[in-house]
Structures are given as C-alpha cells and as structure tokens.
Enzyme design. Structure first.
Site, PDB file in Angstrom:
ATOM      1  N   CYS A  94      57.035 -39.951  17.409  1.00  0.00           N
ATOM      2  CA  CYS A  94      56.564 -41.265  17.865  1.00  0.00           C
ATOM      3  C   CYS A  94      57.369 -42.353  17.150  1.00  0.00           C
ATOM      4  O   CYS A  94      57.939 -42.117  16.077  1.00  0.00           O
ATOM      5  CB  CYS A  94      55.094 -41.392  17.477  1.00  0.00           C
ATOM      6  SG  CYS A  94      54.352 -42.970  17.885  1.00  0.00           S
ATOM      7  N   THR A  98      56.115 -44.586  15.478  1.00  0.00           N
ATOM      8  CA  THR A  98      55.491 -44.691  14.150  1.00  0.00           C
ATOM      9  C   THR A  98      56.181 -43.764  13.150  1.00  0.00           C
ATOM     10  O   THR A  98      56.397 -44.129  11.990  1.00  0.00           O
ATOM     11  CB  THR A  98      53.992 -44.300  14.260  1.00  0.00           C
ATOM     12  OG1 THR A  98      53.394 -45.147  15.229  1.00  0.00           O
ATOM     13  CG2 THR A  98      53.262 -44.442  12.938  1.00  0.00           C
ATOM     14  N   HIS A 145      59.300 -45.372  11.985  1.00  0.00           N
ATOM     15  CA  HIS A 145      59.034 -46.372  10.929  1.00  0.00           C
ATOM     16  C   HIS A 145      58.873 -45.667   9.579  1.00  0.00           C
ATOM     17  O   HIS A 145      59.358 -46.150   8.550  1.00  0.00           O
ATOM     18  CB  HIS A 145      57.755 -47.165  11.228  1.00  0.00           C
ATOM     19  CG  HIS A 145      57.889 -48.142  12.355  1.00  0.00           C
ATOM     20  ND1 HIS A 145      58.641 -49.287  12.256  1.00  0.00           N
ATOM     21  CD2 HIS A 145      57.368 -48.155  13.606  1.00  0.00           C
ATOM     22  CE1 HIS A 145      58.575 -49.957  13.393  1.00  0.00           C
ATOM     23  NE2 HIS A 145      57.811 -49.287  14.238  1.00  0.00           N
ATOM     24  N   HIS A 152      51.406 -37.246  14.501  1.00  0.00           N
ATOM     25  CA  HIS A 152      50.057 -37.330  15.066  1.00  0.00           C
ATOM     26  C   HIS A 152      50.024 -36.929  16.538  1.00  0.00           C
ATOM     27  O   HIS A 152      48.970 -36.943  17.145  1.00  0.00           O
ATOM     28  CB  HIS A 152      49.516 -38.765  14.910  1.00  0.00           C
ATOM     29  CG  HIS A 152      50.425 -39.782  15.512  1.00  0.00           C
ATOM     30  ND1 HIS A 152      51.435 -40.378  14.823  1.00  0.00           N
ATOM     31  CD2 HIS A 152      50.487 -40.273  16.769  1.00  0.00           C
ATOM     32  CE1 HIS A 152      52.080 -41.213  15.610  1.00  0.00           C
ATOM     33  NE2 HIS A 152      51.530 -41.163  16.813  1.00  0.00           N
ATOM     34  N   GLU A 153      51.176 -36.579  17.101  1.00  0.00           N
ATOM     35  CA  GLU A 153      51.209 -36.179  18.516  1.00  0.00           C
ATOM     36  C   GLU A 153      51.397 -34.669  18.547  1.00  0.00           C
ATOM     37  O   GLU A 153      52.434 -34.172  18.112  1.00  0.00           O
ATOM     38  CB  GLU A 153      52.376 -36.873  19.226  1.00  0.00           C
ATOM     39  CG  GLU A 153      52.304 -38.398  19.106  1.00  0.00           C
ATOM     40  CD  GLU A 153      53.462 -39.119  19.799  1.00  0.00           C
ATOM     41  OE1 GLU A 153      54.359 -38.449  20.343  1.00  0.00           O
ATOM     42  OE2 GLU A 153      53.454 -40.359  19.786  1.00  0.00           O
ATOM     43  N   ILE A 194      56.688 -45.271  26.241  1.00  0.00           N
ATOM     44  CA  ILE A 194      55.335 -45.683  26.654  1.00  0.00           C
ATOM     45  C   ILE A 194      55.411 -46.610  27.870  1.00  0.00           C
ATOM     46  O   ILE A 194      54.631 -46.471  28.816  1.00  0.00           O
ATOM     47  CB  ILE A 194      54.570 -46.327  25.479  1.00  0.00           C
ATOM     48  CG1 ILE A 194      54.475 -45.322  24.315  1.00  0.00           C
ATOM     49  CG2 ILE A 194      53.167 -46.753  25.921  1.00  0.00           C
ATOM     50  CD1 ILE A 194      53.695 -45.813  23.109  1.00  0.00           C
ATOM     51  N   ASP A 225      64.198 -54.092  30.450  1.00  0.00           N
ATOM     52  CA  ASP A 225      64.653 -53.667  29.115  1.00  0.00           C
ATOM     53  C   ASP A 225      66.016 -54.305  28.896  1.00  0.00           C
ATOM     54  O   ASP A 225      66.575 -54.948  29.809  1.00  0.00           O
ATOM     55  CB  ASP A 225      64.721 -52.119  29.001  1.00  0.00           C
ATOM     56  CG  ASP A 225      64.542 -51.639  27.555  1.00  0.00           C
ATOM     57  OD1 ASP A 225      65.432 -51.933  26.726  1.00  0.00           O
ATOM     58  OD2 ASP A 225      63.531 -51.001  27.242  1.00  0.00           O
ATOM     59  N   LEU A 257      50.440 -54.040  24.414  1.00  0.00           N
ATOM     60  CA  LEU A 257      50.445 -52.889  23.508  1.00  0.00           C
ATOM     61  C   LEU A 257      51.525 -53.052  22.445  1.00  0.00           C
ATOM     62  O   LEU A 257      51.379 -52.620  21.308  1.00  0.00           O
ATOM     63  CB  LEU A 257      50.696 -51.601  24.304  1.00  0.00           C
ATOM     64  CG  LEU A 257      50.642 -50.335  23.452  1.00  0.00           C
ATOM     65  CD1 LEU A 257      49.209 -49.831  23.345  1.00  0.00           C
ATOM     66  CD2 LEU A 257      51.539 -49.237  24.011  1.00  0.00           C
ATOM     67  N   ILE A 313      53.990 -54.177  19.582  1.00  0.00           N
ATOM     68  CA  ILE A 313      53.628 -54.778  18.287  1.00  0.00           C
ATOM     69  C   ILE A 313      54.802 -55.626  17.806  1.00  0.00           C
ATOM     70  O   ILE A 313      55.824 -55.090  17.387  1.00  0.00           O
ATOM     71  CB  ILE A 313      53.292 -53.685  17.255  1.00  0.00           C
ATOM     72  CG1 ILE A 313      52.170 -52.791  17.805  1.00  0.00           C
ATOM     73  CG2 ILE A 313      52.899 -54.318  15.927  1.00  0.00           C
ATOM     74  CD1 ILE A 313      51.873 -51.573  16.969  1.00  0.00           C
ATOM     75  N   VAL A 354      45.717 -54.289  23.052  1.00  0.00           N
ATOM     76  CA  VAL A 354      45.335 -52.892  23.271  1.00  0.00           C
ATOM     77  C   VAL A 354      45.741 -52.072  22.051  1.00  0.00           C
ATOM     78  O   VAL A 354      46.894 -52.128  21.612  1.00  0.00           O
ATOM     79  CB  VAL A 354      46.031 -52.315  24.521  1.00  0.00           C
ATOM     80  CG1 VAL A 354      45.633 -50.853  24.719  1.00  0.00           C
ATOM     81  CG2 VAL A 354      45.698 -53.134  25.754  1.00  0.00           C
TER      82      VAL A 354
HETATM   83  P1  NAD Z   1      60.175 -48.311  21.925  1.00  0.00           P
HETATM   84  O1  NAD Z   1      60.632 -49.077  20.749  1.00  0.00           O
HETATM   85  O2  NAD Z   1      60.764 -46.960  22.192  1.00  0.00           O
HETATM   86  O3  NAD Z   1      60.408 -49.189  23.245  1.00  0.00           O
HETATM   87  C1  NAD Z   1      60.498 -50.572  23.258  1.00  0.00           C
HETATM   88  C2  NAD Z   1      61.533 -50.949  24.285  1.00  0.00           C
HETATM   89  O4  NAD Z   1      61.553 -52.374  24.395  1.00  0.00           O
HETATM   90  C3  NAD Z   1      62.958 -50.501  23.900  1.00  0.00           C
HETATM   91  O5  NAD Z   1      63.498 -49.680  24.922  1.00  0.00           O
HETATM   92  C4  NAD Z   1      63.697 -51.817  23.749  1.00  0.00           C
HETATM   93  O6  NAD Z   1      65.061 -51.740  24.145  1.00  0.00           O
HETATM   94  C5  NAD Z   1      62.876 -52.734  24.682  1.00  0.00           C
HETATM   95  N1  NAD Z   1      63.133 -54.158  24.505  1.00  0.00           N
HETATM   96  C6  NAD Z   1      63.621 -54.822  23.429  1.00  0.00           C
HETATM   97  N2  NAD Z   1      63.799 -56.127  23.705  1.00  0.00           N
HETATM   98  C7  NAD Z   1      63.408 -56.323  24.995  1.00  0.00           C
HETATM   99  C8  NAD Z   1      63.353 -57.449  25.852  1.00  0.00           C
HETATM  100  N3  NAD Z   1      63.734 -58.669  25.453  1.00  0.00           N
HETATM  101  N4  NAD Z   1      62.890 -57.266  27.106  1.00  0.00           N
HETATM  102  C9  NAD Z   1      62.491 -56.047  27.526  1.00  0.00           C
HETATM  103  N5  NAD Z   1      62.541 -54.937  26.762  1.00  0.00           N
HETATM  104  C10 NAD Z   1      62.985 -55.071  25.506  1.00  0.00           C
HETATM  105  O7  NAD Z   1      58.591 -48.220  21.815  1.00  0.00           O
HETATM  106  P2  NAD Z   1      57.483 -47.253  22.489  1.00  0.00           P
HETATM  107  O8  NAD Z   1      57.296 -46.061  21.637  1.00  0.00           O
HETATM  108  O9  NAD Z   1      57.722 -47.074  23.955  1.00  0.00           O
HETATM  109  O10 NAD Z   1      56.212 -48.198  22.244  1.00  0.00           O
HETATM  110  C11 NAD Z   1      56.127 -49.445  22.906  1.00  0.00           C
HETATM  111  C12 NAD Z   1      55.518 -50.518  22.023  1.00  0.00           C
HETATM  112  O11 NAD Z   1      54.149 -50.222  21.785  1.00  0.00           O
HETATM  113  C13 NAD Z   1      56.147 -50.662  20.626  1.00  0.00           C
HETATM  114  O12 NAD Z   1      56.153 -52.035  20.257  1.00  0.00           O
HETATM  115  C14 NAD Z   1      55.186 -49.897  19.740  1.00  0.00           C
HETATM  116  O13 NAD Z   1      55.229 -50.362  18.386  1.00  0.00           O
HETATM  117  C15 NAD Z   1      53.884 -50.234  20.401  1.00  0.00           C
HETATM  118  N6  NAD Z   1      52.769 -49.284  20.183  1.00  0.00           N
HETATM  119  C16 NAD Z   1      51.542 -49.840  20.052  1.00  0.00           C
HETATM  120  C17 NAD Z   1      50.435 -49.017  19.942  1.00  0.00           C
HETATM  121  C18 NAD Z   1      49.082 -49.635  19.850  1.00  0.00           C
HETATM  122  O14 NAD Z   1      48.118 -48.906  19.618  1.00  0.00           O
HETATM  123  N7  NAD Z   1      48.974 -50.938  20.066  1.00  0.00           N
HETATM  124  C19 NAD Z   1      50.579 -47.626  19.958  1.00  0.00           C
HETATM  125  C20 NAD Z   1      51.858 -47.085  20.122  1.00  0.00           C
HETATM  126  C21 NAD Z   1      52.950 -47.923  20.254  1.00  0.00           C
HETATM  127 ZN    ZN Z   2      52.317 -41.864  18.671  1.00  0.00          ZN
END
Ligand code: NAD
Ligand code: ZN
Length: 342
Positions: A38, A40, A43, A63-64, A175, A195, A262, A264, A286
C-alpha cells in the site's frame, strides 16, 4: 516466522525472524498467503515525517492480506480452522459513542495493523475474530489481498448516488482506478479520470471503461465539451491528495455537486472556499472502509461482475520484496502483490 519489519528508524524494510504471535481468547491466528503493498507501506519504507511520528520501531508492517485461519481463540465460535479470509486492518474499541451506535469506522480510538500494531507482512497474523472477513470460494487470494484498498475505493465511490451521474476522479493511482471501475459498475454515465502520469492513465483504461485526461497536456474543459456534458460533474472523487487536483475538481463541478475526498494532502493547503460556497458543493471526508458494510458491498459487487483484477500489475515471491517495493516506488505500477506461499 518470517516477517517484513521496520527494524531501524531509517529508509527500508528488513526481512527478519519473529515469534509466531500468541492469540487471546477473542483472536484468530491467520496464515498469510498473499499481501498487497500500500502507499502507507511506501511512507513507512521511506520513513517520511508522518511515518517517523506515527510508527513505533520495531514494527511488522503491512495491512492488506489474504490467508487462512489456523488457530481459534477459546471464545471464537463462529469461525472455523481452514477458513480463507481477509480482514479489516483497523482495530476498533467497542465503548465509544460511535461504536455503540454501530458506526465502527468512526471509532476515535482506531488503531491500524502494520502501523500502530504488528502487521500482516509475516507468515502469521494475530487478528481479533471480529475483524475477520471470510472469503467466498470465487474470490481468489490475490483479490483478497487488495480488498482493503478496494474498500477505500468502494467507500468513497458509494458515498453519493452514482446512477446516471457524471463522475470526475482525480488521481489514477490504484485506488482511483478501482473507484472508476466501481463507479462504472454502479451505473455512472461518464467517468473521467485525471492524472499527471501517463502510465497510470493507460492502466486506468485497461481496468475500466473510463475517459483518461492527462492534465499536464490536455484541458479538462475540452473533455467535458467532447462528451456533450451540458454542465459540470455531478460527483467528484478526490484520490490524489494533490491541491491542484482538488482546485481543478471544484472548478469542474456542477452547481450543487458532491465531492468525496479520500486523498490525503501532505499538509495544510490553500482552498478557495468561496468557489465551494457559491457552487453549493458538499464535501465529505472519507477514512478507511465502513465496517462492515463496505466489505459486504464490495464482495457482492465482485460476485456480480465487478472486475478489478487488472489493477494488479506485479506479483513477487516475498523474498523478492525489494523488487516489489522498487516497482511500487517507481510510480509505474498498479497494485503489487507479495506471495508468502512460494
Ligand atoms: P497514489 O499515490 O498511488 O495515487 C495518486 C495519484 O495521483 C498518482 O498517480 C499521481 O500521479 C496522481 N496525481 C498527482 N498530482 C495530480 C494532479 N494534479 N491531478 C491528478 N492526479 C494527480 O495513491 P493511492 O494508493 O491510489 O491512494 C490515493 C490517495 O488516497 C492517496 O492520497 C492516499 O494517501 C489516500 N488514501 C487515503 C485513505 C483514507 O482512509 N482516507 C486510505 C488509503 C489511501
Ligand atoms: Zn492499504
């Protein structure tokens, strides 16, 4: 047992030997078959400010997961040894107002496996029986291992009614891509995904019937007009954590549009609230998955034709975990799965 651990407070993860966890009366012991990497975990690998502040060392990460139950706590009566399962990685208390109202995902005391508690990147995982989600026979382990992020996608996508709606998703990470597939499955009219990474957008079109827009080279307004949309998007799913993406989403929404967030953002970011007020936009934050309604819905949708399998672009035996993390960190992958059985 083998475990992939954060042993030292610096970049990297280390394969180590750890004792098989002892389970309590309400727990089960799960033999791990497959795990998903993930954001996470990235990070935690990178040991950025968030990880350094949040994660105690040493910590088994991850965690997955998907696996099978090999031991039952003495009070566990509703599960059986040999049951294939995944599970909710958020451990919750039962005494808060939210939990007592059945809104377990809103418990303020939530703790995460692989973050605050020993995690799933190991041959065995201890989990409260309450958190176990049995896997039906028609859901393979590699899909079981990505139900946690699919759950984020489902929770976000189903926040608002999607039938016949035009949906904008910002961020084609794993996601965002899965949310696009869910939005299609749930009956949206147009699903546009943005993207800045061409590889991710190409993957999105392989997984779901979506319109990709690379915002570094194309104008979102042109796509809206090409699709014949009379107004802006009805529903926005913010899945990038990027401030410019949120700005662009607010601009592209229709009057009275609804946004589920969603993604962050890394810190405080400026938002033009007046645009949100004058457009009468609803924004919903969310977190995680609804426990356990999201799990029910996603398994039901997977059994009813939702197909997210192509979002898994790589599988590695766990001993090649460094290669798995490298491909994840390159931004050139979808979901990366580690196999603990070979
Ligand atoms: P990821 O980092 O793989 O995907 C994010 C995508 O956003 C990347 O492909 C990136 O190129 C794109 N991006 C960057 N700048 C952009 C822009 N200006 N316009 C459009 N797209 C752009 O992340 P992921 O694993 O798919 O997760 C998605 C988001 O959800 C992350 O921010 C993650 O931290 C968050 N998240 C939140 C929760 C929660 O419970 N709230 C849980 C899991 C993940
Ligand atoms: Zn996860």
């Amino acid at each position: 047992m083998k475990a992939l651990s954060k042993l030292y407070p610096r970049e990297g993860l280390w394969m180590t030997q750890a004792p098989v966890p002892e389970i309590g009366p309400e727990d089960v012991l799960i033999k791990i078959n497959k795990t998903g990497i993930c954001g996470t975990d990235i990070h935690i690998w990178n040991w950025d400010d968030w990880a350094a502040e949040t994660v105690p060392v040493p910590m088994i990460t991850g965690h997955e997961f998907a696996g099978e139950i090999v031991e039952l706590g003495r009070n566990v009566t509703d599960l059986t040894i040999g049951q294939r399962c995944s599970g909710e990685g958020h451990l919750i208390g039962k005494t808060s107002r939210q939990s007592r109202a059945g809104k377990f995902h809103l418990d303020p005391g939530t703790r995460g496996i692989g973050v605050n508690e020993q995690g799933a990147f190991a041959q065995y995982l201890r989990l409260p029986a309450f958190n176990v989600v049995p896997l039906p026979d028609d859901i393979p382990d590699e899909i079981g291992a990505i139900l946690d992020p699919l759950g984020n996608a489902v929770h976000t996508a189903l926040s608002f009614d999607l039938i016949g709606e035009d949906v904008l998703i910002t961020g084609a990470g794993p996601i965002g891509i899965m949310a696009a597939a869910v939005a299609r499955h749930a009956g949206a009219r147009h699903v546009v995904i943005t993207d800045v990474n061409a590889d991710r957008l190409a993957l999105a079109t392989k997984v779901a019937d979506v319109v990709p827009v690379n915002v570094t080279e194309a104008d979102l307004a042109e796509t809206v007009s090409d699709l014949g949309m009379k107004q802006g998007f009805d529903v926005g799913l913010e899945m990038s954590g990027n401030q410019q993406a949120l700005d662009q989403m607010v601009e592209a929404m229709t009057m009275g549009g609804r946004i589920a967030m969603l993604g962050i953002p890394p810190g405080k970011s400026p938002v033009d609230w007046s645009r949100i007020v004058f457009k009468a936009i609803t924004i919903k934050g969310v977190y995680g998955r609804e426990i356990f309604e999201t799990w029910y819905k996603m398994i039901a949708m997977l059994q009813n034709g939702l197909d997210v399998s192509r979002v898994i672009t790589h599988t590695f035996p766990v001993d090649a975990f460094e290669a798995g993390f490298a491909v994840m960190r390159s931004g050139k992958s979808g979901k990366v799965v580690l196999d603990w059985t070979i």
